[in-house]
Design a protein around this motif. Structure first.
Motif, PDB file in Angstrom:
ATOM      1  N   GLN A 174       0.831  -1.204   0.000  1.00 27.27           N
ATOM      2  CA  GLN A 174       0.000   0.000   0.000  1.00 27.27           C
ATOM      3  C   GLN A 174       0.866   1.254   0.000  1.00 27.27           C
ATOM      4  O   GLN A 174       0.594   2.228  -0.726  1.00 27.27           O
ATOM      5  CB  GLN A 174      -0.937  -0.006   1.216  1.00 27.27           C
ATOM      6  CG  GLN A 174      -2.044  -1.049   1.131  1.00 27.27           C
ATOM      7  CD  GLN A 174      -2.778  -1.225   2.451  1.00 27.27           C
ATOM      8  OE1 GLN A 174      -2.278  -0.850   3.514  1.00 27.27           O
ATOM      9  NE2 GLN A 174      -3.950  -1.825   2.397  1.00 27.27           N
ATOM     10  N   SER A 186      -6.208  -3.770  -0.698  1.00 25.00           N
ATOM     11  CA  SER A 186      -6.946  -3.945   0.556  1.00 25.00           C
ATOM     12  C   SER A 186      -6.701  -5.328   1.127  1.00 25.00           C
ATOM     13  O   SER A 186      -6.443  -6.294   0.395  1.00 25.00           O
ATOM     14  CB  SER A 186      -8.455  -3.778   0.328  1.00 25.00           C
ATOM     15  OG  SER A 186      -8.779  -2.499  -0.140  1.00 25.00           O
ATOM     16  N   ALA A 228     -14.465  -4.272  -0.798  1.00 24.61           N
ATOM     17  CA  ALA A 228     -13.100  -3.776  -0.973  1.00 24.61           C
ATOM     18  C   ALA A 228     -12.772  -3.540  -2.441  1.00 24.61           C
ATOM     19  O   ALA A 228     -11.963  -2.668  -2.776  1.00 24.61           O
ATOM     20  CB  ALA A 228     -12.115  -4.770  -0.366  1.00 24.61           C
ATOM     21  N   HIS A 236     -10.437   0.934   1.187  1.00 25.25           N
ATOM     22  CA  HIS A 236     -10.245   0.374   2.521  1.00 25.25           C
ATOM     23  C   HIS A 236      -8.854  -0.242   2.619  1.00 25.25           C
ATOM     24  O   HIS A 236      -8.491  -1.075   1.790  1.00 25.25           O
ATOM     25  CB  HIS A 236     -11.277  -0.726   2.798  1.00 25.25           C
ATOM     26  CG  HIS A 236     -12.696  -0.251   2.767  1.00 25.25           C
ATOM     27  ND1 HIS A 236     -13.310   0.329   3.862  1.00 25.25           N
ATOM     28  CD2 HIS A 236     -13.619  -0.264   1.779  1.00 25.25           C
ATOM     29  CE1 HIS A 236     -14.553   0.645   3.544  1.00 25.25           C
ATOM     30  NE2 HIS A 236     -14.769   0.300   2.296  1.00 25.25           N
ATOM     31  N   ARG A 237      -8.085   0.154   3.629  1.00 31.31           N
ATOM     32  CA  ARG A 237      -6.809  -0.521   3.850  1.00 31.31           C
ATOM     33  C   ARG A 237      -7.043  -1.937   4.376  1.00 31.31           C
ATOM     34  O   ARG A 237      -6.378  -2.875   3.978  1.00 31.31           O
ATOM     35  CB  ARG A 237      -5.946   0.258   4.848  1.00 31.31           C
ATOM     36  CG  ARG A 237      -5.314   1.523   4.300  1.00 31.31           C
ATOM     37  CD  ARG A 237      -4.257   2.032   5.275  1.00 31.31           C
ATOM     38  NE  ARG A 237      -3.602   3.222   4.750  1.00 31.31           N
ATOM     39  CZ  ARG A 237      -4.013   4.445   4.950  1.00 31.31           C
ATOM     40  NH1 ARG A 237      -5.105   4.667   5.688  1.00 31.31           N
ATOM     41  NH2 ARG A 237      -3.362   5.477   4.445  1.00 31.31           N
TER      42      ARG A 237
END
Length: 298
Positions: A174, A186, A228, A236-237
């Motif tokens: 990320q 994600s 996601a 969204h992480r």
């Protein structure tokens, strides 16, 4: 929430698609009319999932049997998808294996097999996805991890280690890909899920495994995966899939001594069912097509 709508079908590659969460994700993508690449080591069950996906409305389905720990096979599958449809929109890295037993009692080849699939194989898929996305300028990678990437439990040390590693891998990727705004990465972290992984896992304990309470359905986790992957929604992480996950993570962080004290009796009560299983490598070293399916056998 209605599924995300597109002018043209997305191209989605799902690994571990012949069973459990991967199968449920393939079904969910098929219902929204995606084009699908389905991968796992077990070809016959994979062909059956492809048949189901066509019946559910998938725009097109390609079966790509492979072991994700084979980097060459991973690269070929991604390249074939791009040649066929001109792009690869979503990659869902779901394939994984598990082993039950004290770390010092798990056979070395089984320990190595779990690490090879869950860490090295997942890294190969993630890396190829990102290479493809960077060439395109966009794409979404969703990696299915586990709450056991945040907390540990006895007798699952090999699996725990891989899920902690997987979370670190995703978090790093990320950071590394912030320079390409079109790339989204994600992690979806389920708790206990009713899938065949518990029947397929390696074990030195000789006990029947089961998903610990509270148990989610594979369809519930697939919904999180699709959320996601939905580019019309905020990125969204990390997404939890399991209402008890936040409480488990808080207890592990805030009261580690108490968590460790309770972990063995809790695992004995919640992580094992009545009955015996043969000691052996399960599907860690080779697939077990007869054990594939959406849910754990009763």
């Amino acid at each position: 929430m209605p599924p995300e709508q597109h002018a043209s079908p997305r191209v989605v590659w799902v690994t571990g698609a012949s069973s459990g969460i991967g199968m449920a994700t393939a079904h969910a993508c098929a219902r929204r009319g995606d084009r699908l690449v389905l991968s796992s080591r077990a070809q016959a069950p994979l062909e059956e999932v492809a048949r189901q996906c066509r019946a559910l409305g998938a725009a097109d389905v390609v079966v790509a049997p492979l072991d994700i720990a084979d980097d060459g096979a991973v690269r070929r599958a991604a390249a074939d998808a791009v040649r066929r449809w001109g792009r690869l929109d979503v990659v869902v890295q779901n394939a994984g294996v598990a082993a039950y037993g004290r770390v010092d009692e798990v056979p070395p080849e089984v320990l190595e097999g779990v690490l090879r699939t869950n860490v090295l194989g997942a890294a190969f898929v993630a890396a190829e996805a990102v290479r493809t996305f960077r060439a395109q300028g966009e794409g979404t990678l969703v990696v299915v991890g586990s709450v056991l990437g945040r907390v540990t439990v006895p007798w699952m040390g090999a699996y725990n280690a891989t899920k902690f590693a997987l979370r670190g891998l995703v978090r790093t990727m990320q950071q590394e890909n912030r320079d390409v705004p079109g790339i989204r990465i994600s992690l979806v972290a389920p708790g206990g899920v009713d899938t065949p992984i518990y029947d397929q896992s390696a074990t030195v304990l000789g006990r029947r495994n089961r998903p610990p309470y509270p148990v989610s359905s594979p369809e519930h986790v697939a919904e999180k995966v699709l959320r996601a992957a939905d580019r019309s929604a905020p990125a969204h992480r990390e997404l939890d899939a399991g209402w008890a996950n936040p409480a488990m993570k808080a207890a592990y962080a805030l009261a580690p001594g108490l968590f460790d004290l309770l972990s063995r009796p809790a695992m004995r009560a919640l992580g094992f069912a009545r009955g015996q299983r043969p000691v052996g490598p399960g599907n860690v070293l080779s697939p077990q097509p007869h054990e594939e399916g959406l849910r754990q056998r009763r």
